[in-house]
Design an enzyme around this catalytic site. Structure first.
Site, short mmCIF file in Angstrom:
data_model
loop_
_atom_site.label_atom_id
_atom_site.label_comp_id
_atom_site.label_asym_id
_atom_site.label_seq_id
_atom_site.Cartn_x
_atom_site.Cartn_y
_atom_site.Cartn_z
N ALA A 124 0.84 -1.20 0.00
CA ALA A 124 0.00 0.00 0.00
C ALA A 124 0.87 1.26 0.00
O ALA A 124 0.64 2.19 -0.77
CB ALA A 124 -0.94 -0.01 1.21
N ASN A 183 4.20 -7.52 4.89
CA ASN A 183 3.44 -8.75 4.60
C ASN A 183 3.18 -8.92 3.11
O ASN A 183 2.90 -10.02 2.65
CB ASN A 183 2.08 -8.69 5.31
CG ASN A 183 2.13 -9.32 6.68
OD1 ASN A 183 3.18 -9.82 7.10
ND2 ASN A 183 1.02 -9.30 7.38
N THR A 184 3.26 -7.81 2.37
CA THR A 184 3.00 -7.90 0.94
C THR A 184 3.91 -8.93 0.28
O THR A 184 3.48 -9.72 -0.55
CB THR A 184 3.16 -6.52 0.29
OG1 THR A 184 2.26 -5.61 0.92
CG2 THR A 184 2.87 -6.56 -1.20
N GLY A 237 -2.54 -14.03 -5.57
CA GLY A 237 -2.65 -13.06 -6.65
C GLY A 237 -3.55 -11.92 -6.22
O GLY A 237 -3.75 -11.71 -5.02
N HIS A 263 -5.28 -18.64 8.40
CA HIS A 263 -5.12 -19.23 7.07
C HIS A 263 -5.02 -20.73 7.27
O HIS A 263 -4.27 -21.19 8.14
CB HIS A 263 -3.86 -18.69 6.39
CG HIS A 263 -3.79 -19.04 4.94
ND1 HIS A 263 -3.59 -20.32 4.50
CD2 HIS A 263 -3.93 -18.28 3.82
CE1 HIS A 263 -3.60 -20.33 3.17
NE2 HIS A 263 -3.80 -19.10 2.74
N GLU A 272 -2.92 -20.57 -1.57
CA GLU A 272 -4.24 -21.07 -1.93
C GLU A 272 -4.25 -21.62 -3.36
O GLU A 272 -5.05 -22.48 -3.70
CB GLU A 272 -5.21 -19.89 -1.86
CG GLU A 272 -6.56 -20.24 -1.35
CD GLU A 272 -7.04 -19.18 -0.38
OE1 GLU A 272 -6.87 -17.99 -0.68
OE2 GLU A 272 -7.56 -19.55 0.68
N ARG A 319 -4.41 -25.36 -3.84
CA ARG A 319 -5.75 -25.96 -3.85
C ARG A 319 -6.52 -25.51 -5.09
O ARG A 319 -7.22 -26.30 -5.72
CB ARG A 319 -6.52 -25.57 -2.58
CG ARG A 319 -6.09 -26.40 -1.37
CD ARG A 319 -6.67 -25.84 -0.08
NE ARG A 319 -6.00 -24.61 0.31
CZ ARG A 319 -6.58 -23.58 0.92
NH1 ARG A 319 -7.86 -23.63 1.21
NH2 ARG A 319 -5.88 -22.51 1.24
N ARG A 360 -11.47 -19.16 3.96
CA ARG A 360 -10.39 -19.55 4.87
C ARG A 360 -10.89 -19.91 6.26
O ARG A 360 -10.37 -20.84 6.88
CB ARG A 360 -9.39 -18.41 4.98
CG ARG A 360 -8.64 -18.25 3.70
CD ARG A 360 -7.77 -17.04 3.72
NE ARG A 360 -7.00 -17.04 2.48
CZ ARG A 360 -6.23 -16.06 2.10
NH1 ARG A 360 -6.09 -14.99 2.86
NH2 ARG A 360 -5.56 -16.13 0.97
N HIS A 406 -3.14 -15.04 9.97
CA HIS A 406 -2.71 -14.60 8.65
C HIS A 406 -3.01 -13.14 8.37
O HIS A 406 -2.18 -12.44 7.80
CB HIS A 406 -3.40 -15.48 7.61
CG HIS A 406 -2.97 -15.17 6.22
ND1 HIS A 406 -1.64 -15.14 5.87
CD2 HIS A 406 -3.67 -14.87 5.10
CE1 HIS A 406 -1.55 -14.84 4.60
NE2 HIS A 406 -2.75 -14.66 4.11
N HIS A 407 -4.18 -12.70 8.75
CA HIS A 407 -4.55 -11.33 8.35
C HIS A 407 -5.41 -10.74 9.46
O HIS A 407 -6.30 -11.40 9.97
CB HIS A 407 -5.35 -11.39 7.04
CG HIS A 407 -5.56 -10.05 6.41
ND1 HIS A 407 -4.76 -9.56 5.41
CD2 HIS A 407 -6.48 -9.09 6.65
CE1 HIS A 407 -5.19 -8.37 5.05
NE2 HIS A 407 -6.23 -8.05 5.79
N ARG A 455 -11.35 -12.33 5.18
CA ARG A 455 -10.86 -11.84 3.88
C ARG A 455 -10.74 -13.01 2.91
O ARG A 455 -10.19 -14.05 3.27
CB ARG A 455 -9.48 -11.19 4.05
CG ARG A 455 -8.90 -10.75 2.73
CD ARG A 455 -7.63 -9.97 2.89
NE ARG A 455 -6.51 -10.78 3.36
CZ ARG A 455 -5.87 -11.68 2.62
NH1 ARG A 455 -6.26 -11.94 1.39
NH2 ARG A 455 -4.84 -12.33 3.13
N VAL A 475 -4.21 -8.08 -1.87
CA VAL A 475 -3.46 -7.33 -2.89
C VAL A 475 -4.39 -6.32 -3.58
O VAL A 475 -4.00 -5.18 -3.85
CB VAL A 475 -2.78 -8.29 -3.90
CG1 VAL A 475 -2.01 -7.49 -4.95
CG2 VAL A 475 -1.84 -9.24 -3.18
P1 ADP Z 1 0.21 -3.53 3.41
O1 ADP Z 1 -0.04 -4.92 2.89
O2 ADP Z 1 -0.98 -2.94 4.03
O3 ADP Z 1 0.88 -2.67 2.40
P2 ADP Z 1 2.60 -4.51 4.62
O4 ADP Z 1 2.55 -5.45 5.71
O5 ADP Z 1 2.94 -5.03 3.26
O6 ADP Z 1 1.23 -3.71 4.60
O7 ADP Z 1 3.65 -3.36 4.93
C1 ADP Z 1 3.63 -2.58 6.07
C2 ADP Z 1 5.02 -1.97 6.25
O8 ADP Z 1 4.97 -1.00 7.27
C3 ADP Z 1 6.07 -2.99 6.67
O9 ADP Z 1 7.16 -2.91 5.81
C4 ADP Z 1 6.42 -2.55 8.09
O10 ADP Z 1 7.76 -2.85 8.42
C5 ADP Z 1 6.16 -1.07 8.03
N1 ADP Z 1 5.91 -0.45 9.34
C6 ADP Z 1 5.10 -0.91 10.32
N2 ADP Z 1 5.11 -0.07 11.38
C7 ADP Z 1 5.94 0.96 11.05
C8 ADP Z 1 6.38 2.13 11.73
N3 ADP Z 1 5.98 2.43 12.96
N4 ADP Z 1 7.24 2.94 11.09
C9 ADP Z 1 7.69 2.66 9.85
N5 ADP Z 1 7.32 1.56 9.18
C10 ADP Z 1 6.45 0.72 9.75
#
Ligand code: ADP
Length: 734
Positions: free
Chosen positions: A302, A329-330, A336, A528, A541, A544, A565, A668-669, A708, A714
């Site tokens: 994001a 987490n991305t 997908g 998950h 997923e 499956r 899930r 998972h989420h 979800r 994504v």
């Molecule tokens: P999304 O899927 O919503 O984009 P992600 O889990 O892919 O979220 O990414 C969130 C990111 O934010 C991670 O890289 C995480 O390390 C970072 N993050 C979380 N808390 C903080 C914070 N306090 N300051 C800076 N980065 C942060």
């Protein structure tokens, strides 16, 4: 150059010599390894520790009955009588092998201890491995399928012990002279990381490390590969092998350290002369003030989407990321991105509608989702797919996924995991656009003035920052890796394995709450259903979706594998032992690249026939064979009378070899989070938008409701990352 060649020749000669002696001694060595040991570390490439490795795993094998094995009371051999110990790193820590050689020169007793191995996997394999050493009378044993790390550690430790039994322990690497730290030259060490061999080549002069090159192309993309990319500079800067492992990439980091240590020992170094990691004094932090148009907190999907779009729109952007790398987490998203009415669907003759996408998402989320957010996500999704095309990240492969009526999940052409693929593309765009990413910088507070967000406070190891901005976008992800928050909102989940990345600790939710933001669905936490518990690795997923089935320990199916899930997780938890096996065949493996990672990590069990596979996972062979025969008939009939599965039935499971992975549910989420409106503005507890504050992705709540569906994470991050960006840009221009 001459020096380098001489060193290489010396070591090639040394290794050849060892192999020669070993062969003369009747010792079977599979390949002349430069380094011993296997992947060590506390866990897989996550912060989650291996499932409760408490039980002491140990075994002794002695040839009690010399009837069924080629082992006599003291098999004739050429080792010197005595007791010899070797050790190597297994999955969770050191594995020790002690071999007793009898008077006739054969191995008479094998004892293995590995207290940190996963009890269910490595721990269980240890007695078999001890027996294999006795049977083979050498270190070259078959190992135990599914316990790759422990098996390799036993081979390495046994090779070491037998080396001693052959008198090879006297060979020592040369030492640097006098005050010198090294013997100048170039040296390489190698070890095994998460996905394969990791090599470290150092070039040293008498008192310094001048160059470090790390090769580890098989490590997990955008996780282990970050350790490969980053640790060379850290080692050079520290002038020491004792640097901290990269958070979240412990297995790869440890492999690098082992290979490095071997290279340095070969260079004559005394490893005890280097200071321990993290010993330097922490001084007073400095203070810095920065200004930008838009500050984005978090460089996951994001945050990076928002940053790229805002920069494309001409805004000055700063991203703060608390980890030393992007992705969050991305990176771990494997399936997908759901999108409806896309040009890929049209080209492939797939009929789908935005309305159906909305209905599927609402149904999957138990109708507690915010319908307005879901509608915007579905409406915007095709445009988001086009945008991904435009930044060099096309997702042309369209298939089914759990909870979707139509083929809607869009994935990379080559079948690779969508998350790592997108993160690579986002990073490339961020580099090309010159966007400032402040790594290892944690946002701590949102600054407000007259109720509007006007920037953030952040801190790194040595600096406090005030970052003034016209708009703030929170993209910090969820709280799946904050056990305190998980237990606070859902006490039942205490101790459950999580698939979340290390930085996913709910910071954005706490920061937003502190400035009055409302939270929605915060106790909705998704399990998950297919998480390998030892490594907390998620089995996508798509396995499956492409045709795999789930069976319980009795070898029987127990659910429609492509239900949502929560439903599949609940069905699994109701089985004996609360786990299951995911079963697939070679054809499925060939069509899905993600599976290679599972195989190389050693979590798959492979059988030449279904019966063979069944035996290895302790399932009744006839029952499993019957389950597969029935299933293949259902696929032929396109009808599943047992559980009404209707999707993921294009291919039957009839191409040997067959595979199984033992799985159970994992966190998972986190569906809930900061409340936003359809413009991604953060809403306060009075229902008003907080001016200047936007949020997108897993940090927000409402899109996914109570559950979800696969492919919507994504969709959420790309769509709402885009909308947050557009809204923030418009807000800056006000
Ligand atoms: P999304 O899927 O919503 O984009 P992600 O889990 O892919 O979220 O990414 C969130 C990111 O934010 C991670 O890289 C995480 O390390 C970072 N993050 C979380 N808390 C903080 C914070 N306090 N300051 C800076 N980065 C942060």
């Amino acid at each position: 150059m001459k020096n380098e060649l001489t060193k290489k020749r010396f070591f090639t000669g040394l290794i050849a010599g060892i192999v020669m002696i070993a062969l003369l001694a009747g010792l079977e060595i599979a390949e002349p390894k430069k380094a011993t040991g296997q992947a060590a570390g506390t866990a897989a490439e996550t912060t989650v520790s291996e499932g409760a490795p408490t039980a002491e795993a140990a075994a002794t094998a002695a040839p009690a009955e010399p009837t069924n094995a080629s082992v006599s009371a003291d098999t004739e051999g050429t080792f010197t009588a005595g007791t010899y110990t070797g050790s190597a790193n297994g999955f969770g820590g050191p594995v020790e092998v002690t071999l007793t050689v009898g008077d006739a020169g054969g191995i008479t007793n094998a004892e293995i201890t590995g207290s940190s191995e996963t009890p269910d996997i490595g721990g269980k394999a240890i007695p078999t491995l001890a027996q294999q050493l006795l049977d083979a009378q050498s270190a070259e044993i078959d190992g135990v399928s599914g316990a790759t790390f422990t098996s390799q550690a036993v081979r390495d430790a046994a090779t070491q012990a037998l080396g001693k039994a052959s008198g090879m322990e006297t060979m020592e690497a040369p030492k640097a002279e006098g005050d010198n730290l090294f013997i100048p030259g170039t040296y390489t060490g190698s070890s095994t990381g998460f996905g394969g061999e990791v090599d470290v080549t150092v070039t040293v002069s008498e008192k310094s490390i001048d160059d470090v090159q790390i090769e580890g192309s098989h490590e997990t993309e955008n996780i282990g590969t970050f350790a490969v990319e980053m640790l060379d500079d850290r080692i050079l800067e520290a002038q020491s092998p004792n640097v901290d492992a990269l958070t979240g990439a412990t297995v790869t980091s440890n492999a690098i350290f082992r290979a490095l240590n071997d290279a340095l020992v070969a260079a004559g170094a005394d490893l005890t002369k280097f200071p321990a990691a993290g010993e330097e004094e922490e001084g007073l932090k400095s203070y810095e003030e920065l200004s930008t148009d838009i500050v984005i907190v978090g460089a996951g999907g994001a945050g990076m989407t928002a940053a790229i779009k805002a920069t494309q729109a001409g805004k000055d952007v700063i991203i703060v990321e608390k980890m030393p790398y992007v992705g969050g987490n991305t990176t771990k998203a494997t399936g997908g991105m759901n999108a409806a009415e896309t040009h890929y669907q049209a080209e492939q003759g797939i009929e789908d509608t935005v309305e159906q996408f909305v209905e599927d998402t609402m149904k999957g989320g138990h109708d507690i989702n915010d319908r307005s957010l879901v509608t915007v996500m579905a409406e915007y999704s095709a445009k988001a797919i086009d945008w991904l095309d435009s930044i060099g990240a096309p997702l042309p492969k369209v298939s089914f996924s759990g909870g979707a009526t139509n083929r809607r999940i869009h994935a990379p052409e080559d079948g690779s995991g969508v998350g790592a693929y997108l993160v690579t593309a986002f990073r490339k765009n961020i580099d090309e656009l010159g966007i400032k990413v402040m790594y290892e910088t944690k946002a701590t507070d949102i600054m407000t003035l007259d109720g509007a967000a006007v920037g953030i406070m952040a801190e790194s190891k040595d600096t406090y920052y005030t970052i003034h901005a016209k708009a703030v976008i929170l993209a910090t992800g969820g709280f799946g890796n904050n056990e305190g928050m998980i237990v606070h909102y859902k006490p039942d989940l205490k101790g459950t394995v999580t698939t979340s990345a290390p930085g996913i600790t709910g910071d954005g939710i706490l920061m937003a709450e502190a400035v009055g933001a409302d939270l929605v669905d915060i106790d909705q936490i998704q399990l998950h259903p297919t998480v390998e518990q030892g490594t907390s690795m998620l089995i996508t997923e798509s396995v499956r979706g492409d045709g795999a089935i789930l069976v319980n320990q009795e070898g029987k199916r127990f659910t429609n594998e492509l239900l949502t899930r929560d439903a599949v997780s609940a069905a699994e938890l109701a089985q004996p032992g609360s786990y299951a096996y995911i079963i697939f065949d070679q054809k499925l493996r060939d069509g899905l690249k993600a599976i290679e990672k599972y195989v190389s990590t050693g979590i798959t069990v492979q059988g030449d026939t279904i019966e063979d596979l069944a035996k290895q996972i302790d399932v009744d062979p006839a029952t499993l064979a019957d389950t597969l025969t029935k299933w293949n008939q259902y696929v032929a009939d396109q009808k599943d009378p047992d559980f009404d599965r209707t999707t993921g039935m294009e291919n039957d499971l009839s191409t040997a070899p067959y595979y199984a992975i033992k799985i159970a549910p994992g966190i998972h989420h986190t569906m809930g989070g900061v409340k936003i409106n359809t413009s991604a503005e953060v809403i306060d507890i009075n229902g008003n938008a907080i001016p200047g504050l936007f949020a997108a992705g897993e940090v927000t709540g409402g899109v996914h409701g109570g559950n979800r569906i696969g492919g919507n994470a994504v969709a959420d991050i790309v769509v709402f990352g885009s909308i947050a960006s557009e809204s923030a840009v418009a807000y800056c221009d006000k």
